[in-house]
Design a protein around this motif. Structure first.
Motif, mmCIF file in Angstrom:
data_model
loop_
_atom_site.group_PDB
_atom_site.id
_atom_site.type_symbol
_atom_site.label_atom_id
_atom_site.label_comp_id
_atom_site.label_asym_id
_atom_site.label_seq_id
_atom_site.Cartn_x
_atom_site.Cartn_y
_atom_site.Cartn_z
ATOM 1 N N GLY A 194 35.839 -0.294 15.859
ATOM 2 C CA GLY A 194 35.663 -0.256 14.409
ATOM 3 C C GLY A 194 34.413 -0.980 13.947
ATOM 4 N N THR A 195 34.073 -0.732 12.702
ATOM 5 C CA THR A 195 32.922 -1.360 12.066
ATOM 6 C C THR A 195 33.136 -2.865 12.025
ATOM 7 N N ARG A 196 32.060 -3.602 12.289
ATOM 8 C CA ARG A 196 32.151 -5.062 12.266
ATOM 9 C C ARG A 196 30.952 -5.648 11.535
ATOM 10 N N ARG A 197 31.215 -6.740 10.854
ATOM 11 C CA ARG A 197 30.129 -7.510 10.259
ATOM 12 C C ARG A 197 29.480 -8.327 11.363
ATOM 13 N N TYR A 198 28.256 -8.788 11.089
ATOM 14 C CA TYR A 198 27.491 -9.513 12.106
ATOM 15 C C TYR A 198 28.282 -10.708 12.655
ATOM 16 N N GLY A 199 28.843 -11.530 11.774
ATOM 17 C CA GLY A 199 29.558 -12.732 12.210
ATOM 18 C C GLY A 199 30.748 -12.415 13.100
ATOM 19 N N ALA A 200 31.485 -11.357 12.764
ATOM 20 C CA ALA A 200 32.632 -10.955 13.581
ATOM 21 C C ALA A 200 32.168 -10.484 14.952
ATOM 22 N N LEU A 201 31.078 -9.741 14.969
ATOM 23 C CA LEU A 201 30.537 -9.265 16.240
ATOM 24 C C LEU A 201 30.058 -10.440 17.087
ATOM 25 N N LYS A 202 29.442 -11.411 16.464
ATOM 26 C CA LYS A 202 28.961 -12.611 17.175
ATOM 27 C C LYS A 202 30.135 -13.367 17.802
ATOM 28 N N VAL A 209 23.715 2.815 17.196
ATOM 29 C CA VAL A 209 24.364 1.928 16.227
ATOM 30 C C VAL A 209 23.760 2.157 14.843
ATOM 31 N N ASP A 210 24.635 2.166 13.839
ATOM 32 C CA ASP A 210 24.214 2.205 12.435
ATOM 33 C C ASP A 210 24.320 0.810 11.851
ATOM 34 N N ARG A 211 23.352 0.462 11.027
ATOM 35 C CA ARG A 211 23.355 -0.825 10.318
ATOM 36 C C ARG A 211 23.396 -0.522 8.829
ATOM 37 N N THR A 212 24.397 -1.078 8.143
ATOM 38 C CA THR A 212 24.520 -0.880 6.703
ATOM 39 C C THR A 212 24.351 -2.222 6.005
ATOM 40 N N ASP A 213 23.273 -2.339 5.246
ATOM 41 C CA ASP A 213 23.005 -3.539 4.458
ATOM 42 C C ASP A 213 23.505 -3.260 3.043
ATOM 43 N N HIS A 214 24.490 -4.017 2.603
ATOM 44 C CA HIS A 214 25.109 -3.775 1.299
ATOM 45 C C HIS A 214 24.327 -4.376 0.138
ATOM 46 N N GLN A 215 23.189 -4.996 0.440
ATOM 47 C CA GLN A 215 22.309 -5.565 -0.593
ATOM 48 C C GLN A 215 23.080 -6.496 -1.535
ATOM 49 N N GLU A 216 23.857 -7.385 -0.941
ATOM 50 C CA GLU A 216 24.651 -8.335 -1.717
ATOM 51 C C GLU A 216 24.210 -9.754 -1.394
ATOM 52 N N ILE A 217 24.559 -10.656 -2.294
ATOM 53 C CA ILE A 217 24.360 -12.082 -2.068
ATOM 54 C C ILE A 217 25.753 -12.706 -2.096
ATOM 55 N N PRO A 218 26.193 -13.400 -1.059
ATOM 56 C CA PRO A 218 25.528 -13.594 0.223
ATOM 57 C C PRO A 218 25.397 -12.260 0.968
ATOM 58 N N PRO A 219 24.458 -12.199 1.905
ATOM 59 C CA PRO A 219 24.208 -10.946 2.620
ATOM 60 C C PRO A 219 25.455 -10.437 3.336
ATOM 61 N N ARG A 220 25.648 -9.128 3.256
ATOM 62 C CA ARG A 220 26.747 -8.477 3.981
ATOM 63 C C ARG A 220 26.154 -7.275 4.704
ATOM 64 N N VAL A 221 26.206 -7.332 6.021
ATOM 65 C CA VAL A 221 25.680 -6.262 6.864
ATOM 66 C C VAL A 221 26.794 -5.825 7.804
ATOM 67 N N ASP A 222 27.012 -4.521 7.877
ATOM 68 C CA ASP A 222 28.015 -3.951 8.770
ATOM 69 C C ASP A 222 27.329 -3.163 9.871
ATOM 70 N N TYR A 223 27.934 -3.193 11.053
ATOM 71 C CA TYR A 223 27.450 -2.407 12.184
ATOM 72 C C TYR A 223 28.565 -1.473 12.626
ATOM 73 N N SER A 224 28.187 -0.252 12.940
ATOM 74 C CA SER A 224 29.141 0.743 13.418
ATOM 75 C C SER A 224 28.442 1.659 14.403
ATOM 76 N N LEU A 225 29.224 2.463 15.102
ATOM 77 C CA LEU A 225 28.658 3.406 16.054
ATOM 78 C C LEU A 225 28.321 4.721 15.365
ATOM 79 N N THR A 226 27.225 5.319 15.767
ATOM 80 C CA THR A 226 26.886 6.674 15.349
ATOM 81 C C THR A 226 27.717 7.636 16.202
ATOM 82 N N PRO A 227 27.706 8.931 15.911
ATOM 83 C CA PRO A 227 28.405 9.868 16.798
ATOM 84 C C PRO A 227 27.911 9.779 18.254
ATOM 85 N N LEU A 228 26.612 9.582 18.447
ATOM 86 C CA LEU A 228 26.095 9.398 19.802
ATOM 87 C C LEU A 228 26.671 8.125 20.419
#
Length: 122
Positions: free
Chosen positions: A32-40, A64-83
């Motif tokens: 599943g999709t994970r935020r940077y801290g969870a992945l770390k 891998v896809d990186r989604t930056d939600h442009q929020e403060i504090p920063p929220r970035v999610d990582y997920s797998l692409t179909p590949l």
């Protein structure tokens, strides 16, 4: 005369997943999709610098896809692409093999590390 880029399919796959951390990153993102801290926290022992580098490389490779939600504090999610999903599926048998033989592997690693420690002490 054109030369082939890879010697075989394994060579091509290793061009994407080569290294200590990439297979682990793929394993955790396959769940599943994970935020940077969870992945770390999942990929124990990796430095911030190395995790960021590995994620950038996986992103550049289209895994891998990186989604930056442009929020403060920063929220970035990582997920797998179909590949990336297809690559993670191909790693599943390797994960199963590791689970099945983990006790044997742990003993071999301990013996190898013990042999290295004895050799270094001599």
């Amino acid at each position: 005369m054109p030369t082939e880029r890879f010697t075989c399919g394994l060579d091509a796959a290793l061009a994407v997943i080569g290294g200590k951390w990439k297979p682990l990153i793929l394993f955790y993102l396959a769940h599943g999709t994970r935020r940077y801290g969870a992945l770390k926290r999942c990929v124990r022992g990796v430095s911030d610098k190395m995790l960021i580098q590995q994620l950038k490389e996986l992103q550049a490779d289209g895994v891998v896809d990186r989604t930056d939600h442009q929020e403060i504090p920063p929220r970035v999610d990582y997920s797998l692409t179909p590949l990336g999903v297809s690559l993670a599926r191909s790693l599943a048998p390797l994960c199963a093999w590791g689970e099945e033989h983990s006790a044997t592997i742990a003993a071999m690693v301990d013996r190898r590390n013990g042999a290295v420690a004895v050799t270094a002490a001599e």
